[in-house]
Design an enzyme around this catalytic site. Structure first.
Site, PDB file in Angstrom:
ATOM      1  N   SER A  33       0.594  -1.082  -0.239  1.00  0.00           N
ATOM      2  CA  SER A  33      -0.548  -0.029  -0.146  1.00  0.00           C
ATOM      3  C   SER A  33       0.707   1.209  -0.250  1.00  0.00           C
ATOM      4  O   SER A  33       1.483   1.428   0.820  1.00  0.00           O
ATOM      5  CB  SER A  33      -1.244   0.177   1.511  1.00  0.00           C
ATOM      6  OG  SER A  33      -1.998  -0.837   1.374  1.00  0.00           O
ATOM      7  N   HIS A  64      -3.494   0.490  -5.076  1.00  0.00           N
ATOM      8  CA  HIS A  64      -2.519  -0.328  -5.276  1.00  0.00           C
ATOM      9  C   HIS A  64      -3.211  -1.258  -6.885  1.00  0.00           C
ATOM     10  O   HIS A  64      -4.082  -0.648  -7.654  1.00  0.00           O
ATOM     11  CB  HIS A  64      -3.530  -2.055  -5.134  1.00  0.00           C
ATOM     12  CG  HIS A  64      -3.250  -2.162  -3.465  1.00  0.00           C
ATOM     13  ND1 HIS A  64      -1.956  -3.303  -3.112  1.00  0.00           N
ATOM     14  CD2 HIS A  64      -3.614  -1.924  -2.292  1.00  0.00           C
ATOM     15  CE1 HIS A  64      -1.928  -2.941  -1.935  1.00  0.00           C
ATOM     16  NE2 HIS A  64      -2.755  -2.317  -1.156  1.00  0.00           N
ATOM     17  N   HIS A  86      -5.408  -8.908  -1.996  1.00  0.00           N
ATOM     18  CA  HIS A  86      -5.153  -9.205  -0.648  1.00  0.00           C
ATOM     19  C   HIS A  86      -6.683 -10.476  -0.776  1.00  0.00           C
ATOM     20  O   HIS A  86      -7.435 -10.070  -1.540  1.00  0.00           O
ATOM     21  CB  HIS A  86      -6.072  -8.096  -0.078  1.00  0.00           C
ATOM     22  CG  HIS A  86      -4.584  -6.824  -0.088  1.00  0.00           C
ATOM     23  ND1 HIS A  86      -4.961  -6.129  -0.588  1.00  0.00           N
ATOM     24  CD2 HIS A  86      -3.695  -6.947   1.115  1.00  0.00           C
ATOM     25  CE1 HIS A  86      -3.561  -5.276  -0.474  1.00  0.00           C
ATOM     26  NE2 HIS A  86      -3.481  -5.637   0.109  1.00  0.00           N
ATOM     27  N   TYR A  88      -8.715 -10.016   1.461  1.00  0.00           N
ATOM     28  CA  TYR A  88     -10.135  -9.453   1.607  1.00  0.00           C
ATOM     29  C   TYR A  88     -10.884  -9.281   0.452  1.00  0.00           C
ATOM     30  O   TYR A  88     -12.523  -8.685   0.640  1.00  0.00           O
ATOM     31  CB  TYR A  88     -10.525  -8.320   3.011  1.00  0.00           C
ATOM     32  CG  TYR A  88      -9.277  -7.618   1.683  1.00  0.00           C
ATOM     33  CD1 TYR A  88      -9.808  -6.589   1.000  1.00  0.00           C
ATOM     34  CD2 TYR A  88      -7.912  -7.040   3.041  1.00  0.00           C
ATOM     35  CE1 TYR A  88      -8.699  -5.536   1.723  1.00  0.00           C
ATOM     36  CE2 TYR A  88      -6.889  -6.414   2.651  1.00  0.00           C
ATOM     37  CZ  TYR A  88      -6.825  -5.229   1.573  1.00  0.00           C
ATOM     38  OH  TYR A  88      -6.907  -4.400   0.546  1.00  0.00           O
ATOM     39  N   GLU A  89     -10.273  -9.117  -0.786  1.00  0.00           N
ATOM     40  CA  GLU A  89     -10.502  -8.377  -1.681  1.00  0.00           C
ATOM     41  C   GLU A  89     -11.950  -9.120  -2.375  1.00  0.00           C
ATOM     42  O   GLU A  89     -12.723  -9.139  -3.475  1.00  0.00           O
ATOM     43  CB  GLU A  89      -9.694  -8.235  -2.700  1.00  0.00           C
ATOM     44  CG  GLU A  89      -8.607  -6.744  -2.659  1.00  0.00           C
ATOM     45  CD  GLU A  89      -8.089  -6.518  -3.462  1.00  0.00           C
ATOM     46  OE1 GLU A  89      -8.324  -6.170  -4.839  1.00  0.00           O
ATOM     47  OE2 GLU A  89      -6.919  -6.848  -3.048  1.00  0.00           O
ATOM     48  N   ALA A 116       2.510  -2.491   4.335  1.00  0.00           N
ATOM     49  CA  ALA A 116       2.446  -1.405   5.272  1.00  0.00           C
ATOM     50  C   ALA A 116       1.314  -1.681   6.500  1.00  0.00           C
ATOM     51  O   ALA A 116       0.397  -3.024   6.026  1.00  0.00           O
ATOM     52  CB  ALA A 116       1.178  -0.002   4.785  1.00  0.00           C
ATOM     53  N   MET A 217      -2.781  -7.378   6.667  1.00  0.00           N
ATOM     54  CA  MET A 217      -3.267  -8.229   5.622  1.00  0.00           C
ATOM     55  C   MET A 217      -3.125  -8.734   4.765  1.00  0.00           C
ATOM     56  O   MET A 217      -3.733  -8.694   3.203  1.00  0.00           O
ATOM     57  CB  MET A 217      -4.275  -7.032   5.151  1.00  0.00           C
ATOM     58  CG  MET A 217      -5.547  -6.255   7.108  1.00  0.00           C
ATOM     59  SD  MET A 217      -6.585  -5.496   5.551  1.00  0.00           S
ATOM     60  CE  MET A 217      -7.157  -4.563   7.763  1.00  0.00           C
ATOM     61  N   SER A 218      -1.446  -8.850   5.131  1.00  0.00           N
ATOM     62  CA  SER A 218      -0.993  -9.286   3.816  1.00  0.00           C
ATOM     63  C   SER A 218       0.198 -10.026   4.399  1.00  0.00           C
ATOM     64  O   SER A 218       0.697 -10.273   5.179  1.00  0.00           O
ATOM     65  CB  SER A 218      -0.619  -7.962   2.363  1.00  0.00           C
ATOM     66  OG  SER A 218       0.627  -7.583   3.045  1.00  0.00           O
ATOM     67  N   ASN A 241       0.795   3.281  11.048  1.00  0.00           N
ATOM     68  CA  ASN A 241      -0.398   3.483  12.182  1.00  0.00           C
ATOM     69  C   ASN A 241       0.109   2.796  12.924  1.00  0.00           C
ATOM     70  O   ASN A 241       0.062   2.143  13.150  1.00  0.00           O
ATOM     71  CB  ASN A 241      -1.564   3.718  11.245  1.00  0.00           C
ATOM     72  CG  ASN A 241      -2.346   2.315  11.612  1.00  0.00           C
ATOM     73  OD1 ASN A 241      -1.294   1.846  10.413  1.00  0.00           O
ATOM     74  ND2 ASN A 241      -2.395   1.715  12.140  1.00  0.00           N
ATOM     75  N   HIS A 255      -7.445   3.968   5.985  1.00  0.00           N
ATOM     76  CA  HIS A 255      -7.171   4.399   4.897  1.00  0.00           C
ATOM     77  C   HIS A 255      -6.685   5.046   4.316  1.00  0.00           C
ATOM     78  O   HIS A 255      -5.326   5.210   3.809  1.00  0.00           O
ATOM     79  CB  HIS A 255      -7.807   3.099   3.798  1.00  0.00           C
ATOM     80  CG  HIS A 255      -7.080   3.139   2.483  1.00  0.00           C
ATOM     81  ND1 HIS A 255      -6.068   1.003   2.405  1.00  0.00           N
ATOM     82  CD2 HIS A 255      -7.125   2.431   0.761  1.00  0.00           C
ATOM     83  CE1 HIS A 255      -5.594   1.217   1.275  1.00  0.00           C
ATOM     84  NE2 HIS A 255      -6.644   2.110   0.773  1.00  0.00           N
TER      85      HIS A 255
HETATM   86  N1  HPA Z   1      -4.010  -3.505  10.571  1.00  0.00           N
HETATM   87  C1  HPA Z   1      -4.316  -3.842   9.716  1.00  0.00           C
HETATM   88  N2  HPA Z   1      -3.170  -3.474   9.039  1.00  0.00           N
HETATM   89  C2  HPA Z   1      -2.791  -2.370   8.721  1.00  0.00           C
HETATM   90  C3  HPA Z   1      -3.043  -1.655   9.401  1.00  0.00           C
HETATM   91  C4  HPA Z   1      -3.937  -1.623  10.293  1.00  0.00           C
HETATM   92  O1  HPA Z   1      -3.869  -1.257  11.464  1.00  0.00           O
HETATM   93  N3  HPA Z   1      -2.590  -0.324   8.827  1.00  0.00           N
HETATM   94  C5  HPA Z   1      -1.757  -1.288   7.624  1.00  0.00           C
HETATM   95  N4  HPA Z   1      -2.425  -2.211   7.300  1.00  0.00           N
END
Ligand code: HPA
Length: 280
Positions: A33, A64, A86, A88-89, A116, A217-218, A241, A255
């Protein structure tokens, strides 16, 4: 779309690529990301939209891009996934990991994966780079292992070893390059969840308790497939974050903030990756 892919499917996509270019990549790169600008700096590049290649999944998420780029970086032949897909997509784990299989069939021996991630370690700050030293395959433990299904014997064994998911030698090299280039580098364990919802405060407490330092998530599916096929892996997380600590107000994660922080991290990530490619 088949539930599982065979070696012939990977080979079909590899053949479509070989038809267009003589570049035989040694290094695979997966850009997460907001981290995709590096793909724009690949020299002598040939790009394929994911939709152009047989069986390739097309990316649906903002940030992406969805291109497979072959070319040279620091004089090394590379194959770059500019944007990944991903679970989740809505893609299957077989689809999520398909491009890494194609890279293996094209001949890579090293894979650099980036993502990320949310920081769980109390010392981590937005903008930190983290060397992934190990991971927790929580999504796999929940049944979503990309190696489920018929084993692809041409590429690796049914029950692959995972005792060194991230290559010790590549990790040492990353530390040395980071020190030489004056790039602060954190280290830690990455945990992969399915997403797309971000974590609840209780999730965050649980993830810290089980020893994770960053969450995303990857990456873990791709690394699992890479190791199955004997590819050496380096993993890097950009902390976009930080998750609140116990007693802190529960800050929201979104996001846009993840993409924005990813963009700011990209130049340092590029410096580290270029340094590594030069050193090898
Ligand atoms: N949680 C899950 N996936 C993420 C996060 C998060 O805080 N930041 C970037 N991808």
């Amino acid at each position: 779309m088949p539930e599982f892919f065979s070696y012939a499917d990977f080979e079909a996509a590899a053949a479509a690529i070989r038809e267009v270019t003589d570049i035989r990549p040694q290094v695979g790169l997966v850009l997460g990301s907001g981290l995709s600008p590096l793909a724009e700096h690949v020299e002598d590049s040939v790009s394929f939209g994911y939709q152009e290649l047989p069986h390739f999944p097309a990316s649906t998420v903002a940030g992406h891009v969805g291109q497979f780029v072959l070319g040279h970086l620091e004089d090394q032949p590379v194959a770059v996934m500019q944007g990944r897909v991903h679970y989740y997509e809505g893609y299957s784990m077989a689809q999520v990991t398909f491009p890494v299989r194609v890279m293996q069939v094209l001949g890579i021996n090293r894979l650099i994966v980036t993502n990320a991630a949310g920081g769980l370690h109390p010392d981590f700050r937005v903008g930190d780079l983290m060397l992934i030293t190990d991971h927790i395959n929580l999504i796999g433990m929940a049944g979503l292992n990309p190696l489920r299904g018929p084993n692809v014997d041409e590429l690796g064994p049914r029950f692959p070893d995972m005792s060194e998911p991230y290559d010790d030698t590549l990790c040492s090299l990353a530390r040395r390059v980071a020190a030489d280039e004056d790039l602060p580098l954190r280290e830690g364990v990455y945990v992969c969840l399915a997403g797309p919802a971000y974590e609840t405060p209780a999730d965050v407490r649980f993830l810290r308790l089980i020893g994770a330092h960053a969450v995303g998530m990857s990456t873990v599916p791709e690394v699992t497939v890479a190791r199955h096929g004997g590819t050496r892996v380096l993993g890097l997380s950009g902390i976009t974050n930080v998750l609140p600590e116990e007693g802190e107000p529960a800050g929201e994660t979104n996001h846009e903030e993840v993409l924005e922080a990813g963009k700011r991290l990209a130049p340092r990530l590029e410096a580290l990756i270029r340094g590594m490619l030069r050193a090898e």
